[in-house]
Design a protein around this motif. Structure first.
Motif, PDB file in Angstrom:
ATOM      1  N   LYS A 273       0.796  -1.099  -0.051  1.00 51.35           N
ATOM      2  CA  LYS A 273       0.034   0.003   0.083  1.00 51.35           C
ATOM      3  C   LYS A 273       0.723   1.270  -0.134  1.00 51.35           C
ATOM      4  O   LYS A 273       0.329   2.199  -0.500  1.00 51.35           O
ATOM      5  N   THR A 274       1.954   1.297   0.604  1.00 47.09           N
ATOM      6  CA  THR A 274       2.804   2.266   0.646  1.00 47.09           C
ATOM      7  C   THR A 274       4.109   2.353  -0.138  1.00 47.09           C
ATOM      8  O   THR A 274       5.176   2.919  -0.159  1.00 47.09           O
ATOM      9  N   PHE A 275       3.868   1.399  -1.347  1.00 45.66           N
ATOM     10  CA  PHE A 275       5.039   0.956  -2.041  1.00 45.66           C
ATOM     11  C   PHE A 275       5.704   2.313  -2.610  1.00 45.66           C
ATOM     12  O   PHE A 275       7.057   2.662  -2.436  1.00 45.66           O
ATOM     13  N   GLU A 276       5.125   3.058  -3.314  1.00 43.78           N
ATOM     14  CA  GLU A 276       5.754   4.324  -3.968  1.00 43.78           C
ATOM     15  C   GLU A 276       6.238   5.243  -3.050  1.00 43.78           C
ATOM     16  O   GLU A 276       7.278   5.692  -3.199  1.00 43.78           O
ATOM     17  N   LEU A 277       5.825   5.514  -2.031  1.00 47.48           N
ATOM     18  CA  LEU A 277       6.069   6.419  -1.047  1.00 47.48           C
ATOM     19  C   LEU A 277       7.547   6.053  -0.418  1.00 47.48           C
ATOM     20  O   LEU A 277       8.276   6.847  -0.272  1.00 47.48           O
ATOM     21  N   ARG A 278       7.619   4.678  -0.122  1.00 46.77           N
ATOM     22  CA  ARG A 278       8.800   4.056   0.274  1.00 46.77           C
ATOM     23  C   ARG A 278       9.933   4.205  -0.746  1.00 46.77           C
ATOM     24  O   ARG A 278      11.004   4.558  -0.358  1.00 46.77           O
ATOM     25  N   MET A 279       9.576   3.896  -2.000  1.00 40.52           N
ATOM     26  CA  MET A 279      10.443   3.887  -3.073  1.00 40.52           C
ATOM     27  C   MET A 279      11.198   5.394  -3.151  1.00 40.52           C
ATOM     28  O   MET A 279      12.351   5.485  -3.629  1.00 40.52           O
ATOM     29  N   GLN A 280      10.271   6.432  -3.160  1.00 42.25           N
ATOM     30  CA  GLN A 280      10.822   7.801  -3.427  1.00 42.25           C
ATOM     31  C   GLN A 280      11.788   7.830  -2.265  1.00 42.25           C
ATOM     32  O   GLN A 280      12.857   8.493  -2.397  1.00 42.25           O
ATOM     33  N   ARG A 281      11.689   7.473  -1.254  1.00 39.79           N
ATOM     34  CA  ARG A 281      12.567   7.884   0.013  1.00 39.79           C
ATOM     35  C   ARG A 281      13.822   6.906  -0.241  1.00 39.79           C
ATOM     36  O   ARG A 281      14.970   7.360   0.019  1.00 39.79           O
ATOM     37  N   HIS A 282      13.704   5.779  -0.634  1.00 39.71           N
ATOM     38  CA  HIS A 282      14.625   4.772  -0.655  1.00 39.71           C
ATOM     39  C   HIS A 282      15.613   5.304  -1.981  1.00 39.71           C
ATOM     40  O   HIS A 282      16.992   5.394  -1.935  1.00 39.71           O
ATOM     41  N   ASN A 283      14.910   5.702  -3.008  1.00 40.23           N
ATOM     42  CA  ASN A 283      15.791   6.330  -4.301  1.00 40.23           C
ATOM     43  C   ASN A 283      16.421   7.694  -3.917  1.00 40.23           C
ATOM     44  O   ASN A 283      17.638   7.914  -4.260  1.00 40.23           O
ATOM     45  N   ALA A 284      15.570   8.578  -2.921  1.00 37.28           N
ATOM     46  CA  ALA A 284      16.529   9.679  -2.607  1.00 37.28           C
ATOM     47  C   ALA A 284      17.712   9.441  -1.516  1.00 37.28           C
ATOM     48  O   ALA A 284      18.780  10.112  -1.634  1.00 37.28           O
ATOM     49  N   ASN A 285      17.462   8.732  -0.694  1.00 36.92           N
ATOM     50  CA  ASN A 285      18.693   8.429   0.336  1.00 36.92           C
ATOM     51  C   ASN A 285      19.892   7.747  -0.654  1.00 36.92           C
ATOM     52  O   ASN A 285      21.106   7.927  -0.211  1.00 36.92           O
ATOM     53  N   GLY A 286      19.409   6.857  -1.389  1.00 38.61           N
ATOM     54  CA  GLY A 286      20.455   5.994  -2.100  1.00 38.61           C
ATOM     55  C   GLY A 286      21.310   7.034  -2.967  1.00 38.61           C
ATOM     56  O   GLY A 286      22.430   6.720  -2.876  1.00 38.61           O
ATOM     57  N   GLN A 287      20.689   7.843  -3.966  1.00 38.46           N
ATOM     58  CA  GLN A 287      21.431   8.876  -4.696  1.00 38.46           C
ATOM     59  C   GLN A 287      22.190   9.882  -3.637  1.00 38.46           C
ATOM     60  O   GLN A 287      23.387  10.219  -3.929  1.00 38.46           O
ATOM     61  N   ALA A 288      21.729  10.324  -2.575  1.00 37.84           N
ATOM     62  CA  ALA A 288      22.276  11.477  -1.572  1.00 37.84           C
ATOM     63  C   ALA A 288      23.578  10.638  -1.151  1.00 37.84           C
ATOM     64  O   ALA A 288      24.823  11.113  -0.804  1.00 37.84           O
ATOM     65  N   ILE A 289      23.272   9.509  -0.511  1.00 36.14           N
ATOM     66  CA  ILE A 289      24.531   8.597   0.020  1.00 36.14           C
ATOM     67  C   ILE A 289      25.531   8.460  -0.754  1.00 36.14           C
ATOM     68  O   ILE A 289      26.779   8.481  -0.528  1.00 36.14           O
ATOM     69  N   ALA A 290      25.124   7.906  -1.895  1.00 32.19           N
ATOM     70  CA  ALA A 290      26.018   7.571  -3.302  1.00 32.19           C
ATOM     71  C   ALA A 290      27.166   8.912  -3.428  1.00 32.19           C
ATOM     72  O   ALA A 290      28.265   8.833  -3.505  1.00 32.19           O
ATOM     73  N   GLU A 291      26.382   9.985  -3.589  1.00 27.36           N
ATOM     74  CA  GLU A 291      27.149  11.288  -3.846  1.00 27.36           C
ATOM     75  C   GLU A 291      28.094  11.590  -2.677  1.00 27.36           C
ATOM     76  O   GLU A 291      29.276  12.090  -2.822  1.00 27.36           O
ATOM     77  N   PHE A 292      27.618  11.649  -1.490  1.00 28.27           N
ATOM     78  CA  PHE A 292      28.354  11.896  -0.352  1.00 28.27           C
ATOM     79  C   PHE A 292      29.569  11.045  -0.123  1.00 28.27           C
ATOM     80  O   PHE A 292      30.756  11.351  -0.150  1.00 28.27           O
ATOM     81  N   LEU A 293      29.299   9.485  -0.427  1.00 31.81           N
ATOM     82  CA  LEU A 293      30.529   8.531  -0.339  1.00 31.81           C
ATOM     83  C   LEU A 293      31.403   8.724  -1.577  1.00 31.81           C
ATOM     84  O   LEU A 293      32.693   8.628  -1.354  1.00 31.81           O
ATOM     85  N   GLU A 294      31.101   9.356  -2.766  1.00 33.10           N
ATOM     86  CA  GLU A 294      32.051   9.320  -3.836  1.00 33.10           C
ATOM     87  C   GLU A 294      32.806  10.672  -3.589  1.00 33.10           C
ATOM     88  O   GLU A 294      34.089  10.681  -3.994  1.00 33.10           O
ATOM     89  N   SER A 295      32.444  11.518  -2.775  1.00 32.42           N
ATOM     90  CA  SER A 295      33.189  12.668  -2.322  1.00 32.42           C
ATOM     91  C   SER A 295      34.079  12.526  -1.162  1.00 32.42           C
ATOM     92  O   SER A 295      34.899  13.237  -0.744  1.00 32.42           O
ATOM     93  N   HIS A 296      34.014  11.586  -0.472  1.00 34.75           N
ATOM     94  CA  HIS A 296      34.589  11.211   1.000  1.00 34.75           C
ATOM     95  C   HIS A 296      36.054  10.688   0.528  1.00 34.75           C
ATOM     96  O   HIS A 296      36.290   9.803  -0.245  1.00 34.75           O
TER      97      HIS A 296
END
Length: 410
Positions: A273-296
């Motif tokens: 029931k909350t699939f799309e809402l969860r995926m939006q946050r998973h996608n946002a967190n994945g992208q932000a953390i990947a960018e943070f790690l790439e610059s570390h």
């Protein structure tokens, strides 16, 4: 085997209920596949805890056997909770039908066992879940099925491996744990040119981020344990495809008994029931953390298809809506123990296998999934001693980044 008198017709496929093609993902997640008016006038589907289903008269049994009634007979062949979830999952993947299993591995095993015979061959891209590789190369081989593995993304090598005995081409997209994305147009074109069926394991992408059937792939596999269930509280797997192609698969599942429980189906439907809402946050967190790690400065390399530095970034942008919550990275100038210290220092993500739940998880593939492999085997699979895999949950992005930062500095 008291049900064998009606077993022959008990495996009728239930197609996805008609859902307007233009409906959004959340609308489908909430409503697709469900009856509008439910038993007891409930808003949620009741849990049908029944191993068998009764008939009023012998004529009702005959009507069922001859296909004149749409109902259940015995729990090994179907359950109302299961059927509702199957219709919903088919709608999310834009498929005609879906079959739910007890786990993702049960799903791929069920499909391959139904589709392959002794002497048949399948061709795998070599970046894949290690248990899928093990089942095909070790256990299918005992029944005379040959598995050929070729470098991931090498379509010339895949075509060269196809012969008159080849029955299926198999790949993940993205792959685990390197997150390599597959050019689905080339993959499908190979299958069609050689009249070979195609299977994509889209567990890491989910139906929200990728729609393989829309590219012409024959079967889509998901470990519904992951993002589809979304709460780290159930095991399930699903195969989605055309109703006709899945008929023999469903028939074999009814014999093998690789079904799930009504309680798990209730949890899966509730999670969806909350699939799309969860995926939006998973996608946002994945992208932000990947960018943070790439610059570390302590990070050597980041594997994430949403980064321009990823080898298949262009393919990912052409085939995916978002890039998911799984991020794999390696630590600069670190051995196994130094890498483990970073994993141990993380305070928000739990150390555990799996992915796709609301809680973030972190692990060292060397230790968690490949510990019993030889160094040579791990090298061939691309599993480095200094590799970490993180499944980003739905926690606040800034909290996850701050926690990773302190772990990397520990």
């Amino acid at each position: 085997m008291a049900t064998d008198t009606v077993e022959q017709n008990s495996e009728k496929q239930t197609p996805a209920k008609q859902t307007p093609a233009k409906q959004g993902m959340s609308t489908k997640s909430v409503h697709a596949g469900e009856d509008r008016q439910k038993p007891g006038d409930a808003i949620a589907d009741p849990i049908f805890c029944s191993s068998t289903f009764t008939f009023r008269t012998t004529d009702d049994v005959i009507d069922y056997c001859e296909g004149r009634s749409d109902r259940e007979e015995y729990g090994r062949y179907g359950n109302p909770n299961e059927r509702s979830v199957e219709r919903k999952l088919a709608a999310l993947d834009c498929g005609e039908a879906a079959i739910v299993y007890g786990s993702g591995m049960a799903a791929i095993v069920g499909l391959l066992m139904a589709k392959l015979n002794a002497g048949d061959e399948i061709v795998f891209f070599d970046q894949c879940y290690h248990r899928s590789r093990e089942f095909c190369s070790k256990h299918l081989a005992r029944f005379g099925v040959v598995t050929r593995q070729v470098p991931t993304g090498d379509y010339d090598a895949m075509e060269a491996a196809i012969n008159e005995n080849t029955r299926m081409l198999v790949s993940e997209s993205p792959t685990n744990p390197h997150l390599t994305c597959i050019d689905l147009e080339q993959f499908v074109a190979l299958g069609k040119a050689h009249e070979v069926e195609t299977l994509i394991d889209a567990t890491l992408a989910t139906p929200y981020n990728i729609q393989p059937l829309e590219f012409g792939v024959d079967y889509v596999l998901h470990s519904a344990t992951k993002y589809l269930g979304g709460h780290n509280d159930l095991l399930a797997g699903v195969i989605v495809g055309s109703a006709e192609a899945l008929d023999p698969v469903r028939n074999l599942r009814g014999i093998m008994g690789a079904v799930n429980s009504p309680h798990n189906m209730y949890l899966l439907e509730r999670g969806l029931k909350t699939f799309e809402l969860r995926m939006q946050r998973h996608n946002a967190n994945g992208q932000a953390i990947a960018e943070f790690l790439e610059s570390h400065p302590r990070v050597e390399r980041v594997y994430y298809p949403g980064l321009k530095s990823h080898p298949t970034h262009e393919i990912a942008t052409q085939t995916m809506r978002g890039f998911g919550g799984l991020v794999t990275f390696t630590i600069k100038d670190a051995d196994m123990r130094q890498t483990a210290n970073i994993v141990d220092a993380a305070k928000i993500p739990r150390i555990a296998p799996s992915l796709g739940g609301v809680e973030s998880l972190i692990e060292q593939p060397l230790v968690m999934s490949y510990y019993k492999c030889t160094p040579e085997q791990r090298a061939s699979y691309g599993i480095a001693d200094n590799m970490i895999r993180m499944s980003c949950g739905i926690e606040n992005t800034e909290d996850l980044i701050a926690d990773l930062d302190q772990a990397l500095q520990a």
